[in-house]
Write an enzyme that holds these catalytic residues in place. Structure first.
Site, PDB file in Angstrom:
ATOM      1  N   SER A 173      54.034 -41.276  -3.691  1.00 18.49           N
ATOM      2  CA  SER A 173      52.954 -41.664  -4.598  1.00 18.49           C
ATOM      3  C   SER A 173      53.368 -42.786  -5.559  1.00 18.49           C
ATOM      4  CB  SER A 173      52.454 -40.459  -5.389  1.00 18.49           C
ATOM      5  OG  SER A 173      51.722 -39.587  -4.570  1.00 18.49           O
TER       6      SER A 173
ATOM      7  N   LYS B 174      49.573 -26.775  -9.613  1.00 17.95           N
ATOM      8  CA  LYS B 174      48.155 -27.134  -9.700  1.00 17.95           C
ATOM      9  C   LYS B 174      47.308 -26.052 -10.367  1.00 17.95           C
ATOM     10  CE  LYS B 174      48.453 -30.043  -5.586  1.00 17.95           C
ATOM     11  NZ  LYS B 174      47.965 -30.289  -4.211  1.00 17.95           N
TER      12      LYS B 174
ATOM     13  N   GLY C  60      46.950 -24.112  -4.648  1.00 19.64           N
ATOM     14  CA  GLY C  60      45.955 -25.119  -4.960  1.00 19.64           C
ATOM     15  C   GLY C  60      45.479 -25.908  -3.757  1.00 19.64           C
TER      16      GLY C  60
ATOM     17  N   GLY D 283      50.003 -35.289   5.737  1.00 17.07           N
ATOM     18  CA  GLY D 283      49.595 -35.456   4.360  1.00 17.07           C
ATOM     19  C   GLY D 283      49.460 -36.887   3.888  1.00 17.07           C
TER      20      GLY D 283
END
Length: 291
Positions: free
Chosen positions: A32, A80, A144, A255
């Site tokens: 990310s 989360k 989550g 993912g």
């Protein structure tokens, strides 16, 4: 909170630079930062994206402190659910799922969203080639990510979901959130409890696969009963499970695609401008090829 942006490329952080931080444990594998920092540079917004490893008890203080300092960020496993309780105001996605993966400050409040729902929906459609309407799905996990997948499946009209999680109480609490939907929900704690028949789709919403030595989330026998796979986890070259499914000639998505979809939605929450999708995809593909 001021959401300033300009056409200029920001090369060096200053006292005005916004901190956008990923909170999780582990976070060392995350791509990310590369994707979002490429997006920030392309869009000319003054921010820097960092990954911060933290323990569960530290999440509320870190999340709120970063947001009140003018920043924002993401939340990943296993935080989360805790993050959902740390925000002042959550979107409908947070309320439905009880999980939060994106945070920022707006109107004097710390706000939260769950962009995993959007990411899950797009990946489900990518595997099935359509929506999940009428589908029978095997979902592994109880956190989550699993909650986001259930929300997406419910929205798309899935007929039946078998929820496999080793902790029965946690799985039943999750299933109870969606008890008033039209989906048939079944909770099992081991693969030996799988009902007969095949599944249109299997989803891994656990961290299994992050490490090379991890066992696949489903055995070969169970994997042979699915029509496609969506793995929320990612590794360079694909997780062991995704490779098994792809080698069997079945559609499989890991993912990375979810990371892109939810990353675009998060960018737009933080900056209130359209995300540079192609720049983010290019950064994602470059990072993937380098792993």
């Amino acid at each position: 909170m001021t959401r300033s942006h300009s056409a200029a490329v920001i090369d060096t952080p200053t006292a005005q630079t916004r901190l956008i931080a990923l909170l999780g444990n582990p976070v060392g594998h995350s791509i990310s930062p590369r994707v979002q920092n490429a997006a920030f540079q392309h869009a000319g917004v003054d921010g820097v994206y960092l990954a911060l490893r933290c323990d569960t008890q530290d999440v509320p203080g870190l999340l709120r402190g970063i947001a009140w300092a003018g920043g924002g960020g993401n939340v990943t496993v296993p935080h989360k659910l805790v993050a959902a309780g740390a925000v002042d105001r959550g979107t409908e996605a947070v309320v439905r799922t009880g999980a939060c993966n994106t945070y920022w400050r707006e109107g004097g409040e710390v706000c939260g969203d769950n962009t995993d729902v959007i990411g899950s929906a797009r990946c489900i459609e990518a595997v099935l080639g359509r929506s999940a309407a009428g589908a029978r799905v095997l979902l592994v996990g109880g956190g989550g990510g699993a909650s986001a997948a259930l929300a997406a499946l419910s929205d798309q009209g899935a007929e039946e979901v078998v929820l496999l999680n080793r902790t029965e109480e946690r799985a039943r609490q999750l299933a109870a959130r969606f008890a008033d939907t039209s989906m048939k929900l079944h909770v099992i704690t081991a693969e030996s409890g799988l009902p007969d028949g095949t599944f249109d789709l299997a989803i891994n919403a656990t961290p299994l696969g992050l490490k090379a030595e991890d066992a696949p989330p489903l055995s070969e026998q169970s994997t042979a009963r699915i029509g496609g796979a969506f793995d929320m986890t990612y590794r360079g070259g694909g997780t062991t499970w995704i490779r098994q499914v792809a080698e069997a000639g079945l559609p499989a998505v890991d993912g990375r695609e979810m990371l892109l979809c939810k990353g675009v939605a998060a960018f737009e929450r933080w900056w209130n401008v359209s995300a540079p999708v192609e720049a983010m995809r290019a950064a994602l593909e470059t990072t993937a090829s380098a792993e």
